[in-house]
Design an enzyme around this catalytic site. Structure first.
Site, PDB file in Angstrom:
ATOM      1  N   HIS A 201      30.194 -24.535 105.782  1.00 26.29           N
ATOM      2  CA  HIS A 201      30.788 -23.921 106.977  1.00 26.29           C
ATOM      3  C   HIS A 201      32.243 -23.552 106.785  1.00 26.29           C
ATOM      4  O   HIS A 201      32.692 -22.516 107.253  1.00 26.29           O
ATOM      5  CB  HIS A 201      30.661 -24.850 108.176  1.00 26.29           C
ATOM      6  N   ARG A 308      17.757  -9.002 107.081  1.00 24.37           N
ATOM      7  CA  ARG A 308      16.857 -10.095 106.695  1.00 24.37           C
ATOM      8  C   ARG A 308      16.435 -10.768 107.994  1.00 24.37           C
ATOM      9  O   ARG A 308      17.281 -11.336 108.682  1.00 24.37           O
ATOM     10  CB  ARG A 308      17.574 -11.107 105.810  1.00 24.37           C
ATOM     11  N   ARG A 344      13.779  -5.373 107.417  1.00 24.97           N
ATOM     12  CA  ARG A 344      12.811  -5.847 106.434  1.00 24.97           C
ATOM     13  C   ARG A 344      11.864  -6.810 107.129  1.00 24.97           C
ATOM     14  O   ARG A 344      12.318  -7.724 107.843  1.00 24.97           O
ATOM     15  CB  ARG A 344      13.533  -6.559 105.293  1.00 24.97           C
ATOM     16  N   GLU A 443      11.160  -5.304  93.886  1.00 20.10           N
ATOM     17  CA  GLU A 443      11.763  -6.554  93.430  1.00 20.10           C
ATOM     18  C   GLU A 443      10.817  -7.383  92.569  1.00 20.10           C
ATOM     19  O   GLU A 443      11.117  -8.508  92.210  1.00 20.10           O
ATOM     20  CB  GLU A 443      12.295  -7.362  94.619  1.00 20.10           C
ATOM     21  N   ASN A 466      18.084  -9.285  93.410  1.00 24.01           N
ATOM     22  CA  ASN A 466      18.135 -10.754  93.346  1.00 24.01           C
ATOM     23  C   ASN A 466      16.801 -11.290  92.831  1.00 24.01           C
ATOM     24  O   ASN A 466      16.750 -12.147  91.952  1.00 24.01           O
ATOM     25  CB  ASN A 466      18.400 -11.365  94.726  1.00 24.01           C
ATOM     26  N   ASP A 467      15.725 -10.758  93.415  1.00 23.51           N
ATOM     27  CA  ASP A 467      14.405 -11.196  92.966  1.00 23.51           C
ATOM     28  C   ASP A 467      13.976 -10.497  91.688  1.00 23.51           C
ATOM     29  O   ASP A 467      13.345 -11.104  90.830  1.00 23.51           O
ATOM     30  CB  ASP A 467      13.364 -10.958  94.071  1.00 23.51           C
ATOM     31  N   ARG A 477      16.140 -18.179  90.629  1.00 20.96           N
ATOM     32  CA  ARG A 477      17.457 -17.799  91.144  1.00 20.96           C
ATOM     33  C   ARG A 477      18.204 -18.946  91.808  1.00 20.96           C
ATOM     34  O   ARG A 477      19.404 -18.841  92.062  1.00 20.96           O
ATOM     35  CB  ARG A 477      17.348 -16.590  92.100  1.00 20.96           C
ATOM     36  N   CYS A 514      19.848  -3.301  97.375  1.00 21.01           N
ATOM     37  CA  CYS A 514      20.411  -4.205  98.377  1.00 21.01           C
ATOM     38  C   CYS A 514      20.567  -5.638  97.877  1.00 21.01           C
ATOM     39  O   CYS A 514      20.803  -6.545  98.653  1.00 21.01           O
ATOM     40  CB  CYS A 514      19.582  -4.173  99.661  1.00 21.01           C
TER      41      CYS A 514
END
Ligand code: PEP
Ligand code: MG
Length: 598
Positions: A201, A308, A344, A443, A466-467, A477, A514
């Site tokens: 945080h 997302r 998405r 991906e 990322n994937d 990852r 993205c």
């Protein structure tokens, strides 16, 4: 690991995680948040046990009232993050702590403080097994809430940070959202903490507030006293204690150049991302929460390139209703119209778990029932979301995107369900955009191999690097042990990106990207040269990437790509990047590279 400048003595420097960029120089203010000590008590008689349960419930009630009170006073700059306090309020009734503690008091006949710490220890074990770093680190929320209850139980004062009288740098073991919400933020020049990660945080808040921060310093609360002069370098992750004149001069200079760089990128954030030879890309924002939309617009984002949508599912006890989803999507669409919002569909499973669904444990969750595979199995959940997205499309520029498509069959099946949902809405007379664009994320390596086939059925592509990196290089990852092998500039990844762009363009559709790569400044010229039409990234990165694109020409970027595609290893690619790209944009790269790390 990067080091402080050589003239700074080892003894006066601490190194941690650069959590929020910028340089702060000022007096330290140490927040004493040591854990409260209490004793173990065994309750012998049954009436005492019930009294203890009542005492516990009373302390929880007081915690609720305190948090409600703090929520009312949340400063405007933090309003978008007030949901964290709602999460804390929810935790007060969570099974993991509330019910578990009451059970322990009754079953083990122990005092409430002891029962509560025990319940948290058990929860900690469960969280330790979760793969997703962000969710795993949410155990912190449970600890914050329980410390508050314990303070109420033992009758200790809740330290308030609302009364800072001068501008200071906060030094703490860790900071809870309630702490930061109570602070006079105009008096806070920087944050440093012993604990914390990039997703803690303190890091999230500091970034949102644009206050320099370094976290994970391990022992700054032991090394620093209130009143010490300290330097916080939130770009490099360094803290200098009681610096000498030479260090002060150096860091004041660094502060000035960073501030003028920041002012420049903010001033130019709204300019289009157009290269000097007139080639334009769309630069958009990635969001997970409705509250983040304002930051995307403020940073010059031209729409949402990736919404997302998992939040509504992971943090709740029940599945979201169509109305809840519809209202959220509609509000986002309306605020951004006519700018696009790419929603998405649910990417649940894998390392993103939900308490509302009883998902089976899997040996290889990343290769398991996740994303579109899950939705094609749980079609009711999928249809509910599709109805909400379609209904929101009547209010602006909505596009749909399916995650984890691995073959044409999946895309066709998903589109078939979408069509059925359209017919339903027709029958019910509910408005939606019948020409809504339907894209697919690329991906999974198999999707790259058949991208020419998928391009015939998709209205656009968005590369989820990322994937894609995870699956093509076989690197988990979220596994720190192989993190060094997670290489966006691996020749295989670069070739795949080129294949997808070519396949998309041959079929006349746009290709975006993205994944995190889009916000990495060293990748930007390469992605421009590859021919990507759109880049979508975390809002903070938007102004920097737009500025970099404006400084480059399409023809030079194409030349970089030609050279890079001849490289045989990542080492060779990195060498080219260092020697050519970083040098070419050197005036920006000191800060850009630092910004990349946060
Ligand atoms: C990706 O995989 O690159 C992506 C953008 O999606 P996520 O990180 O949510 O899996
Ligand atoms: Mg993905």
């Amino acid at each position: 690991m990067n080091l402080p400048p050589p003239f700074v003595s080892k003894e006066s420097a601490l190194t941690g995680i650069a959590a929020s960029p910028g340089v702060a120089i000022g007096k330290a203010y140490l927040v004493d948040r040591s854990k409260i000590e209490f004793i173990y008590q065994n309750l012998i008689s049954p009436p005492l046990v019930e009294e203890e349960v009542a005492r516990f419930k009373g302390a929880v009630e007081r915690a609720r009232a305190q948090l409600e009170q703090i929520k009312v006073g949340v400063p405007e700059e933090l309003a978008a993050h007030a949901y964290i306090l709602d999460t804390h309020l929810l935790l007060l009734q969570d099974k993991l702590i509330y019910e578990a503690a009451i059970d322990l008091i009754r079953k083990e006949r122990i005092n409430a403080e002891w029962a509560l710490r025990k319940a948290v220890d058990q929860a900690r074990e469960k969280f330790a097994r979760i793969k997703d770093e962000y969710i795993r680190s949410r155990i912190k929320d449970i600890e914050d809430v329980t410390e508050r209850i314990i303070r109420n139980l033992v009758g200790s004062e809740q330290e308030s940070l609302g009364s800072l009288t001068e501008r200071v740098i906060i030094v703490a073991r860790d900071l809870s959202p309630a702490d930061t919400s109570q602070m006079r933020l105009d008096r806070v020049m920087g944050f440093i903490t012993d604990m914390g990660s990039r997703t803690s945080h303190t890091a999230i808040m500091a970034k949102a507030l644009e206050i320099p921060a370094v976290v994970g310093l391990e022992d700054c609360t032991r090394r620093i006293r209130t009143g010490d002069l300290i330097i916080v370098d939130g770009l490099a992750g360094h803290v200098i204690i009681n610096p000498d004149d030479k260090a002060l001069e150096f860091y004041y200079g660094r502060q000035r150049s960073f501030e003028s760089y920041q002012a420049e990128i903010v001033r130019t954030a709204y300019l289009p991302a157009e290269t000097i030879d007139g080639h334009r890309l769309a630069v958009m924002g990635n969001v997970e929460l409705f509250e983040e939309v304002a930051a995307v617009i403020d940073h010059g984002g031209e729409g949402i390139g990736l919404y997302r949508t998992e939040f509504h599912y992971v943090s709740k006890r029940h599945l979201p209703t169509e109305e809840e989803l519809f209202e959220d999507y509609r509000d986002m669409t309306q605020i951004l119209a006519p700018r696009p919002v790419i929603i998405r569909t649910l990417d649940i499973g894998g390392d993103k778990f939900t308490s509302a669904l009883d998902l089976a444990e899997e040996m290889n969750p990343a290769l398991g029932l996740r994303a579109i595979r899950f939705c094609l199995k749980e079609t009711e959940i999928f249809r509910t979301q599709l109805r909400a997205i379609l209904r929101a499309s009547a209010f602006g520029n909505v596009k749909i995107m399916f995650p984890m498509i691995s073959g044409l069959q999946e895309l066709l099946e998903a589109k078939k369900i979408l069509k059925l949902v359209c017919r339903e809405l027709d029958r019910e007379g509910l408005p939606y955009n019948p020409n809504i664009e339907v894209g697919t994320m690329i991906e999974v390596p198999s999707a790259v191999a058949i991208s020419d086939i998928l391009a015939q059925e998709a209205d656009f592509f968005s590369l989820g690097t990322n994937d894609l990196i995870q699956y093509s290089l076989a690197i988990d990852r979220v596994n720190e042990r192989v993190a060094h092998m997670y290489e966006p500039l691996h020749p295989a990844v670069l070739r795949m990106i080129r294949t997808v762009v070519q396949a998309g363009h041959a079929a006349g559709i746009k290709v975006g990207l993205c994944g995190e790569m889009a916000s990495d400044p060293v990748c930007a010229p390469i992605l421009v040269g590859m021919g990507l039409d759109e880049l979508s990234m975390t809002s903070l990165a938007i102004p920097r990437i737009k500025r970099l694109i404006r400084m480059a020409s399409l023809s030079e970027c194409r030349d970089y790509v030609q050279a890079i595609l001849r490289c045989r290893t990542t080492v060779e690619v990195n060498e080219f990047v260092r020697e050519v790209i970083v040098r070419r944009f050197s005036e920006d790269f000191d800060f850009l590279a630092a910004a990349r790390a946060v």
